[in-house]
Design an enzyme around this catalytic site. Structure first.
Site, PDB file in Angstrom:
ATOM      1  N   GLY A  39       0.748  -0.832  -0.020  1.00 51.44           N
ATOM      2  CA  GLY A  39      -0.339   0.015   0.128  1.00 51.44           C
ATOM      3  C   GLY A  39       0.959   1.605  -0.334  1.00 51.44           C
ATOM      4  N   ARG A  95      -2.351  11.459  10.754  1.00 48.92           N
ATOM      5  CA  ARG A  95      -1.242  10.407  11.350  1.00 48.92           C
ATOM      6  C   ARG A  95       0.239  10.698  12.269  1.00 48.92           C
ATOM      7  NH1 ARG A  95       0.901   6.758   8.472  1.00 48.92           N
ATOM      8  NH2 ARG A  95       3.381   7.418   8.209  1.00 48.92           N
ATOM      9  N   CYS A 140      -9.829  22.827  16.406  1.00 49.34           N
ATOM     10  CA  CYS A 140      -9.831  22.799  17.955  1.00 49.34           C
ATOM     11  C   CYS A 140      -9.375  21.506  18.327  1.00 49.34           C
ATOM     12  CB  CYS A 140     -11.036  23.534  18.185  1.00 49.34           C
ATOM     13  SG  CYS A 140     -11.325  24.685  17.279  1.00 49.34           S
TER      14      CYS A 140
HETATM   15  C1  LIG Z   1      -3.111  -2.547   5.709  1.00 43.55           C
HETATM   16  C2  LIG Z   1      -2.805  -3.454   5.139  1.00 43.55           C
HETATM   17  C3  LIG Z   1      -1.692  -3.671   4.082  1.00 43.55           C
HETATM   18  C4  LIG Z   1      -0.820  -2.380   3.208  1.00 43.55           C
HETATM   19  O1  LIG Z   1      -0.145  -2.270   3.454  1.00 43.55           O
HETATM   20  P1  LIG Z   1       1.240  -0.843   4.032  1.00 43.55           P
HETATM   21  O2  LIG Z   1       1.230  -0.747   5.018  1.00 43.55           O
HETATM   22  O3  LIG Z   1       0.677  -0.223   3.621  1.00 43.55           O
HETATM   23  O4  LIG Z   1       1.965  -2.121   2.755  1.00 43.55           O
HETATM   24  C5  LIG Z   1      -2.048  -4.771   3.497  1.00 43.55           C
HETATM   25  N1  LIG Z   1      -2.541  -5.603   3.571  1.00 43.55           N
HETATM   26  C6  LIG Z   1      -3.548  -5.891   4.546  1.00 43.55           C
HETATM   27  C7  LIG Z   1      -4.012  -7.123   4.287  1.00 43.55           C
HETATM   28  C8  LIG Z   1      -3.539  -4.998   5.360  1.00 43.55           C
HETATM   29  O5  LIG Z   1      -4.364  -4.558   6.496  1.00 43.55           O
END
Ligand SMILES: *Cc1c(COP(=O)(O)O)cnc(C)c1O
Length: 432
Positions: free
Chosen positions: A293, A331, A362
């Site tokens: 991701g 984050r 706020c």
């Molecule tokens: C969050 C998640 C990802 C992606 O994680 P990254 O750290 O953004 O690569 C992939 N698979 C599952 C099941 C996740 O929960």
């Protein structure tokens, strides 16, 4: 300071992303503004696709974990670059389908899918549904029966690995809301149950051990535990899995001090270990799915803000108050995640100030970062917060009824909006 390889300082001393002066972007689209280097996103996608093709068994493929940044344009890029798509909700599935994704290329995840989610996924014939446990498997069986369909499923299991100590542990890391634990035998028992069910085909298993993994070590341990589990399942039941989904978690360098992770190298190491173990167990090598991701989008993004005012608290911090904050980047507020930042107007100067970048909500905790090393900020400056391509827009909210910023994508030195700016009317659009 400019650890993202797509950042430079141009002749005017301004910050440039993929060669484009970010002050021009701020002027054209306003701030706050998410900017995404689309060329880099596509390069990253290609890198994972090529590494999977080169180093993993036939049929292996990366799926983009769309939760990192989900909008139609990103889903289209993933499809064009040959990636599958992970979705976790009807909203993400709708976005993927609306972008023209082939349902066969989609995997539906989540530990609490609703009946409506599952009906939607089964009706649309998504390629894979990752079932979180026995109850959900039975629910899929019932719904598939009602809908006159078959569902191809993965069973999500918890291998019991702490990705940050590189250790296999039986407690703690399996006591989580996701999946069925391998240690203790529950995963095996649910698998035995799954093999006797109607309306579902068990394609294999899914696991995900965490995020920000900088080194192949935890993935190799994961490969060891999962292949041992596959061999154990075959011995007990005669079942051979055709898919092994090892999840995501490939690290991203968020700060200058972070090492640049070698994702292709990690994938090569996973492939070698998998083949070794498959030979040892005399097991036909399964297709490996990976789910990056942040590794695809984080380093391709920056967020631009305008400094609204600067103040120094006697004996305290220097605050630069921005026109965004936790609404567009939660984050730091959520888990203390650190991002580097640059005063884009004077990006060529050395950082000479340690500031707290404060958001506009706020909430005292609405900060983008504390002790951020940056050029001394002035009111009206454009501040670029770096490495914000992942888990910023996708986690954004309308807290304080602040409209969410747009996303401008840069391709071949040209900018275009891929998500438009919300208006105050949008924010109030659902009020009755
Ligand atoms: C969050 C998640 C990802 C992606 O994680 P990254 O750290 O953004 O690569 C992939 N698979 C599952 C099941 C996740 O929960």
């Amino acid at each position: 300071m400019l650890h993202q390889q797509n950042l430079t300082v141009n002749a005017a001393g301004h910050l440039a992303l993929a060669g484009v002066d970010v002050l021009d972007l701020a002027r054209e689209y306003g701030t706050p503004l998410y900017v995404l280097d689309e060329d880099m996103v596509r390069e990253r996608m290609e890198l994972y696709v090529a590494a999977a093709r080169e180093h993993l068994p036939a049929g292996s493929r990366p799926y983009y974990a769309s939760k990192a940044l989900c909008c139609k344009a990103l889903c289209r890029m993933a499809g064009e670059e040959g990636m599958g798509l992970d979705v976790v909700s009807s909203g993400e599935l709708y976005t993927a389908l609306a972008a023209g994704a082939d349902p066969a290329d989609i995997c539906f995840h989540g530990n609490a899918k609703t009946e409506a989610d599952l009906r939607y996924a089964i009706t649309e014939r998504v390629g894979l549904i990752a079932a979180d446990g026995e109850e959900e498997l039975l629910r899929i069986v019932r719904l598939a029966g009602e809908l006159g369909a078959r569902a191809r499923v993965l069973l999500r299991v918890t291998p019991g690995i702490d990705p940050h100590t590189f250790a296999a542990v039986n407690t703690g890391v399996v006591d989580v809301k996701f999946g069925v634990p391998i240690p203790g035998g529950q995963a095996l028992a649910v698998t035995e149950r799954a093999l006797g069910l109607e309306n579902v085909d068990l394609a294999g298993f899914h696991c995900h051990i965490g995020s920000q993994i900088f080194d192949a070590g935890p993935f190799l341990l994961e490969t060891d535990v999962m292949t041992a589990f596959l061999a154990q399942v075959r011995e007990r039941t005669g079942y051979t899995a055709s898919v092994l989904d090892l999840g995501g978690g490939f690290a991203v360098a968020y700060e200058e001090t972070d090492a640049a992770p070698d994702c292709a190298g990690m994938i090569r190491a996973i492939g070698q270990r998998l083949l070794e173990r498959c030979r040892e167990y005399d097991y036909p090598a399964p297709a490996v799915l990976l789910e990056p991701g942040r590794g695809i989008v984080a380093a391709a993004g920056v967020t631009l803000y305008t400094v609204q005012n600067v103040k120094r608290v006697p004996g305290g911090a220097c605050y630069a108050a921005l026109d965004g904050g936790m609404g567009d980047n939660p984050r730091y507020a959520l888990y203390g995640a650190r991002h580097s930042a640059v005063v884009a107007d004077r990006a060529g100067e050395a950082p000479d100030c340690s500031v707290t970048l404060a958001g506009r909500c706020c909430e005292s905790g609405d900060l983008i970062g504390e002790n951020v090393a940056i050029q001394t900020p002035r009111t009206g400056d454009t501040v670029a917060v770096l490495t914000t391509g992942a888990y910023n827009y996708s986690m954004a909210s309308n807290y304080n009824r602040v409209p969410r910023p747009p996303i401008a994508a840069l391709r071949g030195g040209k900018a275009r909006l891929i998500v438009r700016r919300e208006t105050v009317e949008d924010v109030a659009a659902y009020d009755l």
